[in-house]
Design a protein around this motif. Structure first.
Motif, short mmCIF file in Angstrom:
data_model
loop_
_atom_site.label_atom_id
_atom_site.label_comp_id
_atom_site.label_asym_id
_atom_site.label_seq_id
_atom_site.Cartn_x
_atom_site.Cartn_y
_atom_site.Cartn_z
N GLN A 75 0.69 -1.08 0.16
CA GLN A 75 0.10 0.08 -0.08
C GLN A 75 0.76 1.34 -0.08
OE1 GLN A 75 -2.47 -0.85 3.44
NE2 GLN A 75 -4.02 -1.55 2.15
N GLN A 76 2.02 1.40 0.75
CA GLN A 76 2.91 2.34 0.56
C GLN A 76 3.51 2.60 -0.57
OE1 GLN A 76 5.90 1.86 3.82
NE2 GLN A 76 4.11 2.04 5.36
N MET A 77 4.03 1.60 -1.32
CA MET A 77 4.59 1.64 -2.61
C MET A 77 3.10 2.16 -3.66
SD MET A 77 7.52 0.94 -2.48
CE MET A 77 7.75 0.63 -4.26
N MET A 78 2.12 1.62 -3.49
CA MET A 78 1.11 2.11 -4.46
C MET A 78 0.83 3.69 -4.25
SD MET A 78 -1.03 1.56 -6.63
CE MET A 78 -0.89 -0.20 -6.80
N ALA A 79 0.93 4.13 -2.76
CA ALA A 79 0.72 5.70 -2.52
C ALA A 79 1.96 6.35 -3.23
CB ALA A 79 0.45 5.86 -1.13
N MET A 80 3.18 6.00 -3.02
CA MET A 80 4.36 6.56 -3.36
C MET A 80 4.14 6.81 -5.13
SD MET A 80 7.25 5.14 -1.11
CE MET A 80 8.63 5.80 -2.04
N ARG A 81 3.89 5.61 -5.62
CA ARG A 81 3.62 5.60 -7.11
C ARG A 81 2.54 6.75 -7.73
NH1 ARG A 81 1.70 0.19 -10.50
NH2 ARG A 81 1.84 1.17 -12.77
N ASN A 82 1.40 6.68 -6.86
CA ASN A 82 0.33 7.78 -7.18
C ASN A 82 0.89 8.86 -7.12
OD1 ASN A 82 -1.38 5.47 -7.94
ND2 ASN A 82 -2.30 5.63 -5.67
N GLU A 83 1.78 9.18 -6.14
CA GLU A 83 2.17 10.79 -5.93
C GLU A 83 3.09 10.73 -7.17
OE1 GLU A 83 3.96 10.81 -2.26
OE2 GLU A 83 2.08 10.79 -1.16
N LEU A 84 4.08 10.01 -7.33
CA LEU A 84 4.95 10.45 -8.76
C LEU A 84 4.10 10.51 -10.05
CD1 LEU A 84 7.82 7.79 -7.91
CD2 LEU A 84 7.81 10.28 -7.77
N GLY A 85 2.91 9.84 -10.16
CA GLY A 85 2.24 10.24 -11.27
C GLY A 85 1.42 11.43 -11.42
N GLU A 86 1.15 11.73 -10.16
CA GLU A 86 0.35 13.06 -10.11
C GLU A 86 1.55 14.00 -10.59
OE1 GLU A 86 -2.65 14.17 -9.80
OE2 GLU A 86 -3.55 12.33 -9.49
#
Length: 436
Positions: free
Chosen positions: A160-171
């Motif tokens: 879940q932490q990796m998914m959140a970091m990935r979303n932040e980079l994508g944004e």
């Protein structure tokens, strides 16, 4: 000396009536007051009584509210309408999952600005009623948002932490298409814990509020019992046992109907003049059939009911019919015995007036008798002319007694037939369609 002795005697006598007065007052207080005094209306500025509307909520009596006063909008319209200077608000957070808020019902132009609510408080000792102006409020309930605990936040998995970091980079660095996909996922992402808690709370509230509501079967049973139809045995195994004339009319009334003159006329091949097309076309066949006496009595009772209906006139109230006096009924319904006239008059009217329920009951009785005479398959054209109804109205009355209405071709012409057969098909209640 004389004056001093008089004063002493008066003082001694004054003590005696005081005790009597106390006894009388105690006796009067034990009795209920004969007169009640209503005091002036009180308009408390602080802590007024509250009238709360709790539609759709099952509120426990143990819930306590905190009262708050907020300044109301100071507009010319509110001053003109006499609205209070402060707006009252009640709030409670005692429930484990729900927050309750009661606000004053001020909907502007859509409500009556001069409508006020009052509470009367009766004091039995003084026999006075105190009128106090109350505030009208509307109570609403909301599900308390679940606040995440710090310990639960620390239990996030690495995925879940990796998914959140990935979303932040994508944004931050993603393309427009990637950003849109991330936003869609974020908007639709609802944790299973939150959904489950909200559903449990809502289901609990719905279950409490609807535990005493009637089911569809209960509503259908209530509609069937209130339907204006003849008395019938709706659990019968044979169609002839559903509507029995002796049970509908009464054996004493049915046996009092004269049919000897009809039998003699049919035997001598004489015409029988009656003010009914349905009866005139069937009297000869019924008189020569099996159990002719019983069926002729049913047919003549139907004739008396049709004559009774045609003798009515428009009532004073809308949708009502006025029946004639007894002398007029005896004249137009001759040779009906008095017991038959009274039976029809009492069954299909009340106080000389036929309301919609009486009219519907008379029509369904005529449909049931016609079905019995014609062997439970009726060509409705003759009965329609006798009762002066539209075809759609008559079809609905046959449907009310459980019959099926179909069209059949007779001599190159389509005519309506009402068929009474098992199982009977009564109208069903219609529930409103669900909004999509």
């Amino acid at each position: 000396m004389g004056s001093s002795s008089d004063k002493k005697r008066k003082s001694a006598e004054d003590t005696t009536p005081q005790t009597k007065k106390k006894k009388v007052d105690s006796e009067k207080s034990s009795k209920s007051p004969k007169f009640i005094n209503v005091g002036a209306v009180k308009r408390p500025q602080y802590a007024p009584p509250v009238v709360a509307a709790t539609s759709g909520l099952a509120l426990s009596s143990s819930i306590q509210f905190q009262a708050y006063a907020t300044p109301a909008d100071k507009t010319p319209k509110r001053k003109k309408n006499g609205a209070p200077a402060q707006e009252l608000l009640l709030h409670s957070a005692n429930h484990r999952t729900m927050d309750y808020t009661a606000r004053e019902d001020r909907t502007g132009d859509s409500s009556d600005p001069y409508l006020k609510h009052y509470i009367g408080i009766f004091n039995p000792k003084t026999a006075e009623v105190e009128i106090v102006e109350a505030r009208k409020t509307v109570l609403r309930g909301t599900v308390r948002s679940q606040k995440a605990v710090d310990e639960a936040m620390e239990e996030k998995t690495q995925k879940q932490q990796m998914m959140a970091m990935r979303n932040e980079l994508g944004e931050a660095f993603g393309t427009k298409k990637a950003k849109k996909a991330i936003r869609d996922v974020t908007e639709n992402a609802i944790t299973s814990q939150k959904v489950g808690q909200s559903e449990l709370v809502m289901m609990d509230a719905i279950k409490t509020a609807t535990k005493d509501m009637s089911t569809k079967e209960d509503l259908q049973a209530a509609v069937d019992n209130a339907r204006p139809v003849p008395r019938g045995n709706f659990d019968a195994k044979e169609i002839a046992d559903v509507y029995v004339p002796s049970q509908i009319i009464g054996p004493e009334v049915l046996n009092a109907i004269p049919v000897m003159d009809w039998q003699e006329s049919v035997k001598n091949l004489e015409d029988i003049q009656v003010p009914s097309r349905f009866v005139a076309k069937r009297v000869s066949n019924v008189a020569s059939s099996d159990d002719a006496v019983h069926r002729l009595r049913v047919l003549r009772y139907l004739l008396f009911v049709i004559i009774f209906w045609n003798a009515t006139s428009q009532g004073r109230e809308r949708g009502t019919r006025s029946i004639g006096k007894r002398d007029k009924l005896r004249e137009v319904m001759a040779p009906a015995p008095e017991i038959v006239i009274e039976n029809i008059r009492r069954k299909f009217s009340d106080g000389g007036v036929m309301r919609k329920t009486h009219v519907d009951l008379l029509m369904t009785h005529c449909c049931a008798f016609a079905a019995i005479i014609d062997g439970f398959k009726v060509n409705t054209i003759d009965l329609r002319e006798d009762l002066k109804l539209e075809q759609k109205q008559l079809n609905q009355y046959f449907i009310e007694i459980g019959a099926r209405v179909k069209q059949q071709k007779v001599a190159d012409k389509m005519e309506n037939f009402a068929i009474l057969q098992l199982p009977l098909q009564f109208p069903k209640i219609r529930l409103p369609a669900r909004k999509r």
